[in-house]
Design an enzyme around this catalytic site. Structure first.
Site, mmCIF file in Angstrom:
data_model
loop_
_atom_site.group_PDB
_atom_site.id
_atom_site.type_symbol
_atom_site.label_atom_id
_atom_site.label_comp_id
_atom_site.label_asym_id
_atom_site.label_seq_id
_atom_site.Cartn_x
_atom_site.Cartn_y
_atom_site.Cartn_z
ATOM 1 N N ILE A 163 0.567 4.661 6.760
ATOM 2 C CA ILE A 163 1.570 5.582 6.237
ATOM 3 C C ILE A 163 2.309 4.829 5.140
ATOM 4 C CG2 ILE A 163 3.182 4.931 8.099
ATOM 5 C CD1 ILE A 163 4.509 7.675 7.763
ATOM 6 N N SER A 164 2.468 5.444 3.997
ATOM 7 C CA SER A 164 3.076 4.775 2.845
ATOM 8 C C SER A 164 4.530 4.412 3.113
ATOM 9 C CB SER A 164 2.995 5.668 1.606
ATOM 10 O OG SER A 164 1.667 5.861 1.203
#
Length: 305
Positions: A139-140
């Site tokens: 997940i960024s």
């Protein structure tokens, strides 16, 4: 006299004297008036005995130890150590303070959708760093989510349609859904079935649950490189992994007047902003240098498992 490295953090420049240490994650390398400037994402302050960062330059990677400034002026203690604001609201407030978030709508959406519901248990949900979510995916970092939301904001108005390729845990897909509302349509696509199942459960626990129930938000298993033709064309397309080149299917599914944000490249990557004019012509520009996992097939991503 000892040289003083210059750090660029959230749009501000700092000189780095010795004695105080802070962990940093490298995001991009710039040259400015023949001096080297490093642009970092700050994610852990005053906790590590040394700072480790990766510098991607000239085809090789160096791991170095860097002493950094006290940086009291930007309040990093509040960002990570638990003083002052905490949790999701603190994350958003600090991104606003550092100039990452300038849009009131983006700030409101990111405050409403708790990132802590979309990361694996035990993770540092509100730290400004990407996190592993399994299956060789991540997940960024929050600053990247904020950047992409602002780049796409004009194409995420109520009633518009958005496609999120590589939707992962569903966080950014949920943000899109909150922005376009019940009258809009948001589609998330990921080729890992377990991640799609996880993302649905995550959304069901969040403020975006009603949009999932009403069908204005949906999450699907599929090869995102092919888009999702059922609800095309899309006003906004976001791609959460780096493509070696922009997939033609995504360009075809981008609505005239629409915008796509996609990281492009292999070892060296750039975040591209692609606009399709009303006559169908394409214009692309580079927003910044980035580092994403590759946009590939399920077999290549998981090693056949």
């Amino acid at each position: 006299m000892r040289s003083c490295p210059t750090l660029t953090a959230y749009g501000r420049h700092y000189c780095a004297p010795p004695r105080r240490l802070v962990s940093l994650t490298f995001t991009s390398l710039h040259r400015h008036n023949s001096a080297q400037f490093l642009n970092f994402s700050l994610f852990t302050a005053f906790r590590s005995p040394f700072s480790r960062m990766e510098i991607y330059s000239s085809g090789f990677s160096d791991s170095i130890c860097l002493e950094t400034p006290k940086l009291d002026s930007i309040g990093l203690e509040q960002f990570q150590t638990g003083t002052g604001l905490t949790g999701n609201k603190a994350m958003v407030e600090n991104l606003k303070r550092f100039g990452v978030i300038s849009s009131k709508k983006v700030a409101k959406v990111m405050e409403a959708l708790d990132r802590g519901l979309f990361v694996p248990a035990g993770s540092s949900a509100y730290a400004d760093t990407p996190l592993p979510i399994g299956y060789n995916a991540t997940i960024s970092a929050p600053h990247m989510h904020a950047m992409c939301l602002q780049l796409l904001e004009d194409k995420l108005q109520p009633g518009m349609r958005a496609l999120d390729v590589g939707s992962g845990t569903g966080y950014l897909t949920g943000c899109f859904a909150l922005m376009v509302g019940a009258e809009g349509r948001v589609v998330g696509v990921d080729h890992i079935p377990q991640l799609v199942d996880m993302s649905i459960k995550n959304v069901e626990k969040s403020v975006a649950a009603s949009l999932l129930q009403k069908g204005s938000l949906s999450l699907h298993v599929g090869d995102g490189r092919k888009g999702w033709g059922e609800f095309a064309p899309y006003d906004a397309i976001h791609v959460g992994a780096a493509a070696s080149e922009v997939p033609h299917a995504l360009l075809d599914q981008l609505k005239p007047g629409g915008r796509m944000v996609i990281p492009v490249g292999t070892y060296f990557q750039e975040l591209k902003v692609i606009d399709k004019s009303e006559d169908g012509s394409i214009k692309a520009r580079t927003e910044t240098s980035v580092r994403y996992v590759p946009l590939t097939s399920r077999v290549e991503q998981t090693g056949g498992f």
